[in-house]
Design a protein around this motif. Structure first.
Motif, short mmCIF file in Angstrom:
data_model
loop_
_atom_site.label_atom_id
_atom_site.label_comp_id
_atom_site.label_asym_id
_atom_site.label_seq_id
_atom_site.Cartn_x
_atom_site.Cartn_y
_atom_site.Cartn_z
N LYS A 118 2.16 7.11 -0.01
CA LYS A 118 0.82 6.74 -0.49
C LYS A 118 0.10 5.84 0.51
O LYS A 118 0.73 5.20 1.35
CB LYS A 118 0.91 6.02 -1.84
CG LYS A 118 1.48 6.84 -2.98
CD LYS A 118 1.24 6.14 -4.30
CE LYS A 118 1.90 4.79 -4.39
NZ LYS A 118 3.34 4.85 -4.58
N ILE A 119 -1.21 5.77 0.34
CA ILE A 119 -2.01 4.82 1.11
C ILE A 119 -3.03 4.21 0.15
O ILE A 119 -3.51 4.89 -0.77
CB ILE A 119 -2.70 5.49 2.32
CG1 ILE A 119 -3.32 4.45 3.25
CG2 ILE A 119 -3.73 6.54 1.88
CD1 ILE A 119 -3.69 5.00 4.62
N ARG A 120 -3.33 2.94 0.35
CA ARG A 120 -4.28 2.26 -0.52
C ARG A 120 -5.30 1.51 0.33
O ARG A 120 -4.95 0.83 1.30
CB ARG A 120 -3.57 1.26 -1.44
CG ARG A 120 -4.49 0.66 -2.50
CD ARG A 120 -3.75 -0.29 -3.42
NE ARG A 120 -3.31 -1.47 -2.71
CZ ARG A 120 -2.37 -2.29 -3.14
NH1 ARG A 120 -1.73 -2.04 -4.25
NH2 ARG A 120 -2.04 -3.35 -2.44
N PHE A 121 -6.57 1.68 -0.03
CA PHE A 121 -7.66 0.98 0.66
C PHE A 121 -8.33 0.06 -0.37
O PHE A 121 -8.77 0.53 -1.42
CB PHE A 121 -8.69 1.97 1.19
CG PHE A 121 -8.13 3.00 2.14
CD1 PHE A 121 -8.09 2.77 3.51
CD2 PHE A 121 -7.65 4.22 1.66
CE1 PHE A 121 -7.58 3.72 4.38
CE2 PHE A 121 -7.14 5.18 2.52
CZ PHE A 121 -7.10 4.93 3.89
N ALA A 122 -8.42 -1.21 -0.05
CA ALA A 122 -9.13 -2.16 -0.91
C ALA A 122 -10.40 -2.60 -0.20
O ALA A 122 -10.34 -3.18 0.89
CB ALA A 122 -8.24 -3.36 -1.22
N LEU A 123 -11.54 -2.30 -0.82
CA LEU A 123 -12.84 -2.61 -0.23
C LEU A 123 -13.65 -3.41 -1.24
O LEU A 123 -14.26 -2.83 -2.14
CB LEU A 123 -13.61 -1.34 0.14
CG LEU A 123 -12.90 -0.27 0.96
CD1 LEU A 123 -12.23 0.76 0.07
CD2 LEU A 123 -13.89 0.43 1.89
N GLY A 124 -13.63 -4.73 -1.13
CA GLY A 124 -14.35 -5.57 -2.08
C GLY A 124 -13.83 -5.35 -3.48
O GLY A 124 -12.65 -5.56 -3.76
N ASP A 125 -14.71 -4.90 -4.39
CA ASP A 125 -14.33 -4.70 -5.79
C ASP A 125 -13.71 -3.33 -6.04
O ASP A 125 -13.33 -3.01 -7.16
CB ASP A 125 -15.57 -4.83 -6.69
CG ASP A 125 -16.13 -6.24 -6.68
OD1 ASP A 125 -15.33 -7.19 -6.65
OD2 ASP A 125 -17.36 -6.38 -6.69
N ALA A 126 -13.64 -2.49 -5.00
CA ALA A 126 -13.13 -1.12 -5.17
C ALA A 126 -11.75 -0.96 -4.54
O ALA A 126 -11.47 -1.55 -3.49
CB ALA A 126 -14.10 -0.12 -4.56
N VAL A 127 -10.91 -0.18 -5.18
CA VAL A 127 -9.58 0.12 -4.66
C VAL A 127 -9.36 1.62 -4.76
O VAL A 127 -9.53 2.22 -5.83
CB VAL A 127 -8.47 -0.61 -5.45
CG1 VAL A 127 -7.10 -0.22 -4.91
CG2 VAL A 127 -8.66 -2.12 -5.36
N LEU A 128 -9.02 2.24 -3.64
CA LEU A 128 -8.72 3.67 -3.60
C LEU A 128 -7.25 3.83 -3.24
O LEU A 128 -6.80 3.34 -2.21
CB LEU A 128 -9.61 4.37 -2.56
CG LEU A 128 -9.52 5.91 -2.45
CD1 LEU A 128 -10.78 6.44 -1.75
CD2 LEU A 128 -8.30 6.38 -1.69
N THR A 129 -6.52 4.53 -4.10
CA THR A 129 -5.11 4.82 -3.83
C THR A 129 -4.95 6.34 -3.79
O THR A 129 -5.48 7.04 -4.65
CB THR A 129 -4.20 4.23 -4.93
OG1 THR A 129 -4.50 2.84 -5.09
CG2 THR A 129 -2.73 4.38 -4.56
N SER A 130 -4.24 6.82 -2.79
CA SER A 130 -4.11 8.27 -2.64
C SER A 130 -2.71 8.67 -2.22
O SER A 130 -2.04 7.95 -1.46
CB SER A 130 -5.10 8.76 -1.57
OG SER A 130 -4.87 10.11 -1.24
N LYS A 131 -2.29 9.83 -2.70
CA LYS A 131 -1.08 10.43 -2.17
C LYS A 131 -1.38 10.93 -0.76
O LYS A 131 -2.52 11.25 -0.42
CB LYS A 131 -0.63 11.60 -3.04
CG LYS A 131 -0.14 11.18 -4.42
CD LYS A 131 0.29 12.41 -5.21
CE LYS A 131 0.75 12.01 -6.61
NZ LYS A 131 1.08 13.21 -7.44
N LEU A 132 -0.34 11.00 0.07
CA LEU A 132 -0.47 11.51 1.43
C LEU A 132 -0.02 12.96 1.47
O LEU A 132 0.68 13.44 0.57
CB LEU A 132 0.38 10.67 2.38
CG LEU A 132 -0.02 9.20 2.47
CD1 LEU A 132 1.09 8.39 3.16
CD2 LEU A 132 -1.33 9.04 3.24
N ILE A 133 -0.44 13.67 2.51
CA ILE A 133 0.03 15.05 2.70
C ILE A 133 1.47 15.00 3.18
O ILE A 133 1.79 14.33 4.18
CB ILE A 133 -0.87 15.79 3.70
CG1 ILE A 133 -2.26 16.01 3.10
CG2 ILE A 133 -0.24 17.13 4.09
CD1 ILE A 133 -3.24 16.68 4.03
N ASP A 134 2.33 15.68 2.45
CA ASP A 134 3.76 15.67 2.76
C ASP A 134 4.04 16.78 3.78
O ASP A 134 4.29 17.92 3.41
CB ASP A 134 4.58 15.90 1.49
CG ASP A 134 6.07 15.80 1.75
OD1 ASP A 134 6.45 15.36 2.85
OD2 ASP A 134 6.85 16.18 0.86
#
Length: 371
Positions: A227-243
């Motif tokens: 997984k990868i997670r991006f935290a940008l101020g009040d927003a958080v995006l978490t995503s699975k990665l391509i295996d």
């Protein structure tokens, strides 16, 4: 749950999270956005099971709680409310509806239990670092046009982020569809060195870019092998990665192309666009005839006609002809920041390297076409 929130704050958060929701879902809860009211904020979360985006906004919370409501209806209704409206949200355990009101406008939406809303685990991130939003946005802009849309080669359906040690530690982004390749470097942020190479899916890249457009603070990135997670101020995006394994891209980057063509990028892209008017829809091939200080662009389509245009250029090597896909030429030209594009060529059958005079941290590779 009962709260009041300013319309623009609710709309901004909804705009960021609702695009994750697929229009057609076989699992009803995935069509909903999770609303969580606590303290002085409302947190909105949406997911498609591969990506999860959450964003918090300031709200006057009278009674905390959680519920879920259809994301598209909620977003469309709030979007059509007048600017400056105070939006009241009310949901209770004895009514299976969310009540929304603003001025004289009212909306009832069916709800589903918040307990059924799936959540993506946020543990296991071993690599963490921060990067400037403008720098991350640059890496994406320079490469995402080359992401493959061919589902059979799923490992090319994203941008490959990794670190390299080339003239200092670099954070590198690479994308390719097998016909072209785009590469961009940035100085590796503290903590990024040694991160595992990860392929971030195309949909995640597009959602991240939307968040980056509104970001001003540093972006916190956390990476795990899955997984990868991006935290940008009040927003958080978490995503699975391509295996999957990204190809050994370095092998297709030409090292010894000796012929150099330097050409005004704006004039070149406009000429390519003009002659491509009559190109066959499928191949969109453009032939470049190079001779001393001149390039002639030609498109010959028996069904539509012949288009030709001469351009002055800085070229002093042997005359040669080579063909490229017009769309690929225009995509690369769109990323050139300087006044001139520099083509490094070998022969009509070998990959061509394209560089930007104003940005030595990016390069592009184009595979030629038979013309």
């Amino acid at each position: 749950m009962r709260l009041t929130i300013e319309r623009s704050a609710l709309l901004k958060a909804l705009n960021h999270v609702q695009s994750v929701v697929e229009r057609r879902n076989t699992i009803p809860i995935l069509s909903n956005v999770l609303l969580s009211a606590q303290g002085d904020s409302l947190k909105l979360t949406a997911t498609d099971l591969d990506i999860e985006i959450s964003e918090s906004a300031h709200a006057e919370v009278e009674r905390g709680g959680q519920t879920t409501a259809p994301a598209n209806y909620l977003y469309d209704f709030v979007r059509k409310l007048p600017d400056g409206s105070a939006v009241k949200l009310d949901a209770s355990t004895d009514d299976p509806r969310l009540f929304l009101s603003a001025g004289k406008s009212r909306l009832h939406l069916p709800i589903l239990p918040a307990g059924d809303f799936p959540s993506m685990p946020s543990d296991g991130f071993e690599t963490r670092f921060e990067v400037e939003p403008t720098e991350l946005s640059r890496l994406i802009d320079k490469t995402r046009f080359a992401i493959s849309t061919e589902e059979t080669r799923y490992y090319l359906n994203g941008i490959f982020f990794h670190t390299v040690d080339a003239d200092g530690a670099k954070l590198r982004a690479v994308a390719t569809d097998g016909h072209r390749l785009a590469l961009a470097d940035a100085t590796a942020p503290k903590g990024a060195t040694g991160m595992p190479g990860v392929i971030v899916p195309r949909k995640t890249i597009n959602e991240l870019k939307r968040l980056l457009d509104d970001a001003s603070d540093m972006v916190e990135i956390a990476v795990s092998p899955q997984k990868i997670r991006f935290a940008l101020g009040d927003a958080v995006l978490t995503s699975k990665l391509i295996d999957g394994s990204f190809p050994e891209y370095a092998r297709v980057i030409p090292k010894n192309n000796s012929k150099k063509l330097k050409i005004d990028n704006k004039s070149f892209s406009e000429a390519v666009d003009r002659v491509a008017t009559v190109s066959a829809e499928r191949s969109r091939s453009v032939r470049l005839a190079l001779e001393k200080d001149k390039v002639t662009l030609t498109v010959n389509n028996p069904d539509a006609g012949v288009a030709t245009e001469d351009l002055p250029a800085d070229y002093g090597d042997d005359a040669m002809e080579i063909g490229f896909n017009a769309k690929y030429l225009l995509d690369v030209a769109g990323q050139i920041e300087g006044g001139s594009a520099v083509f490094e060529l070998a022969d009509s059958g070998s990959p061509t390297l394209v560089r930007d005079e104003a940005d030595d941290q990016a390069l592009y590779v184009l595979m030629p076409l038979r013309v």
